[in-house]
Write an enzyme that holds these catalytic residues in place. Sequence first.
Site, PDB file in Angstrom:
ATOM      1  CE  LYS A  77       1.457   1.145   4.562  1.00 51.76           C
ATOM      2  NZ  LYS A  77       0.375   0.298   4.006  1.00 51.76           N
ATOM      3  CB  CYS A 122       2.180  -1.108   1.044  1.00 47.07           C
ATOM      4  SG  CYS A 122       0.959  -1.102  -0.301  1.00 47.07           S
ATOM      5  CD  GLU A 128       0.580  -3.571   3.138  1.00 44.70           C
ATOM      6  OE1 GLU A 128       0.500  -2.662   3.979  1.00 44.70           O
ATOM      7  OE2 GLU A 128       0.268  -3.419   1.937  1.00 44.70           O
TER       8      GLU A 128
END
Length: 299
Positions: free
Chosen positions: A123, A160, A50
């Site tokens: 995300k 994540c 990431e």
Amino acid sequence: MKYKTLPVALIQERAIIDQGAGNADANLTLIEQRVAEAARQGAKLVLLQEIHNGPYFCQHESVDEFDLAEPIPGPSTDRLGKLAQQHGVVLVSSLFERRAAGLYHNTAVVHEADGSMAGKYRKMHIPDDPGFYEKFYFTPGDLGFEPIDTSVGRLGVLVCWDQWYPEAARLMALAGAEVLLYPTAIGFDPDDDQAEKNRQRDAWVITHRGHAVANGLPVLSCNRVGHEPSPLGASGVDFWGNSHVLGPQGEFLAEAGSEPEILMAEVDMQRSEDVRRIWPFLRDRRIDAYDDLLKRYRD
């Protein structure tokens, strides 16, 4: 499905953080070296960690950090696309996207082996915790949980903090993802005792194994490594690495340690079919009884 057995590589790295404005160039140069080596070892799918262009800047809140963001497509996607084409790999990257003035995302980009952009994922779940002040920087994604079709298969790319949400993995699986991928940046507070550090790392691994088992899919998770100091003078973060490749029963196919590493593995892309026949979780879902999942909490 092109590959019955897919060679994959996870590039687990320590960010170069001492180059000032040259962070992105220095880190991308290192990535180019690592991807070249992974390709020499036979990788056809390469996953990066990431926000790989520099340090994990979300340890503090500063408007100056927005200068790191760039458009997609933009300079980094151009460079990464050429890298994918040069080595004939599908490359999954993670960038700080500038969509418009005041509108930014944490975005994973999938580069096809011919250098084109196969798709992107923004995300969806954004944390806001001590040392992980991402809500200051990132607008939650608006592209949904849509797999990205590539020459190596249909990729369910998440990022994540998404890893803690079984709904995200499930929705990717329900949309036909053949593998789940997580570029991630997670680590310890150096001041925590070893028992707490172990609990946190174990919980992270268990969560990924759960996604693999519950969905009957292989899972790739690529984490960064190394200590990154806090701009606030706090203890910083020790990113713990431990990137891993899991099979569809949660079995370890490969696992990294806590140092930079090119983690290689062979993923049997047909095994999910066999596993789902003996563990038919999708068949047995009670979709008639799940309406309350759309509530924040059942009072």
